[in-house]
Enzyme design. Structure first.
Site, PDB file in Angstrom:
ATOM      1  N   GLU A 148      83.144 -47.342  54.865  1.00 51.88           N
ATOM      2  CA  GLU A 148      82.670 -46.479  55.958  1.00 51.88           C
ATOM      3  C   GLU A 148      81.202 -46.720  56.306  1.00 51.88           C
ATOM      4  OE1 GLU A 148      83.665 -42.452  54.909  1.00 51.88           O
ATOM      5  OE2 GLU A 148      85.816 -42.796  55.076  1.00 51.88           O
TER       6      GLU A 148
ATOM      7  N   GLU B 294      92.282 -45.027  53.100  1.00 51.33           N
ATOM      8  CA  GLU B 294      92.221 -43.585  52.870  1.00 51.33           C
ATOM      9  C   GLU B 294      93.004 -42.867  53.958  1.00 51.33           C
ATOM     10  OE1 GLU B 294      88.286 -41.975  52.580  1.00 51.33           O
ATOM     11  OE2 GLU B 294      87.581 -43.570  51.219  1.00 51.33           O
TER      12      GLU B 294
END
Length: 399
Positions: free
Chosen positions: A185, A326
């Protein structure tokens, strides 16, 4: 009783998805060997699980697996995860102040030993294991340094290269069941369109990662490597916003030139007001929801389908496996007793739609049970807490 109920509802959801999801079948333009390679690793990964809020946790910039309230990771926990039906485990890892000063940037040996020990808990049980560099790129984390819009990019890239070289050396003799992921991220911290030169720096980090791992010896020359685009966002990775797949010039020459060994990482928490927002307003998801007031106006099955189709069209047809590293939704049963039903529906739908589009999935578990927790297990007692959600994820993944 719970497994049976979960199975019945999964069959119902499968019927919905069969009708609502247009499965892409025309892949004649894609190289068939590359396509086969991608399909094989995705099938091998099966249903995956995240050991979240453990090895990426930190206190004042020092990584510590108990810093965020979870107990020390044990072999018994990993055995329970495997027994529950997960074939793969993603282990987020932070390094932060466990990295020494330049020019060598030596990783604290005790920390690297502990990372290897936790990897071995799963690897020695025959599971696929994925490790990454997790919190080092978050502006919100103390002493984070892998910052794409920082001014000292030359030093950052030297540090990044040295750290990944040490990790790659440590795991060079592990077979293909160990997958290395470049980062997590990474973006400029602003939830808008990607900016430059930040995106170019993310691409450069990914290229440094691939080159460094490949040249580090052992089985790293043919290992599967996972790289993300901007904030692991699907639109900003698959769309025309600047993501560049790294070249792979240093890989083992015996690998066929048409076969990829690079995977593309994205995350999926849509709609956020259901999956992650910490309030009791939106507690239901999907076509089976019963209360329109509790269901988001976006992010339903059609949106899920369109997002994973984007990844399929951009990467899978070219032979690059896609990993939803995720996904998940938080516990809001304190506001709506039926919430877990929709969390299970969501888990099934993400896993099933990903499977249809040639992607693997890893559920995000942060170890927290109860309000706003993502946990499927109690890590203190090594017991299952959300069997229904686990069942539906497994059914969706076809496992």
């Amino acid at each position: 009783m719970a497994p049976r109920i979960g199975k019945i509802r999964s069959i119902f959801l499968a019927a919905i998805l069969t009708v609502s999801v247009a499965v892409p079948l025309n892949i004649a333009s894609a190289d068939t060997k590359a396509q086969s390679s991608a399909a094989t690793i995705v099938a091998d990964l099966g249903a995956g699980w995240n050991l979240g809020n453990a090895l990426e946790a930190n206190s004042n910039g020092y990584p510590s697996e108990t810093a965020w309230g979870n107990p020390t990771v044990t072999q018994a926990l990993i055995d329970k995860v495997k027994a529950a039906g997960f074939k793969s485990i993603r282990i987020p890892v932070s390094y932060l102040r466990h990295i020494g000063p330049g020019p060598n940037y030596t990783i604290n040996s005790a920390w690297l030993n502990r990372i290897q020990q936790v990897v071995d808990y799963a690897y020695n049980r025959g599971m696929h294991v994925m490790i990454n560099m997790h919190g080092d790129g978050y502006k919100s984390i103390p002493y984070a340094w892998l910052i794409c819009d920082a001014s000292n990019q030359t030093a950052i890239k030297a540090k990044y290269q040295n750290v990944w070289q040490q990790i790659a050396w440590r795991f060079q003799n592990y077979d293909h069941r160990l997958i290395l992921e470049s980062m997590n991220e990474n973006f400029d911290g602003q939830y808008g369109r990607p900016t430059q030169p930040c995106y170019s720096n993310i691409n450069a980090y990914n290229q440094i990662f691939v080159d460094t791992v490949r040249r580090s010896g052992g089985k790293n020359s043919s290992r599967w490597l996972l790289v993300p685009g901007w904030n692991t966002n699907i639109d900003y990775t698959a769309g025309n916003y600047g993501f560049v797949v790294p070249t792979d010039q240093y890989r083992d020459p015996t690998i066929p030139s048409t076969e990829r060994r690079i995977m593309i990482s994205v995350h999926y928490y849509a709609p956020w007001d259901f999956a992650g927002e910490e309030n009791g307003t939106i507690t239901q998801w999907g076509r089976a929801s019963t209360d329109p007031r509790r269901k988001s106006t976006w992010g339903q099955e059609d949106y899920l389908n369109s997002q994973l189709k984007l990844m399929y069209d951009k990467f899978v047809v070219r032979g690059y496996p896609v990993v939803v590293g995720e996904f998940g939704s938080i516990d809001k049963t304190s506001f709506d007793w039926s919430n877990n039903r929709y969390r299970a529906d969501f888990g099934y739908a993400v896993a099933a739609t990903a499977k249809r589009y040639g992607a693997a999935t890893f559920y995000w578990d942060n170890g927290v049970n109860g309000r706003y927790g993502f946990a499927l297990f109690n890590r203190s007692s090594n017991s299952v807490t959300q069997q229904e959600i686990i069942n539906d994820i497994r059914y969706g993944a076809g496992w």
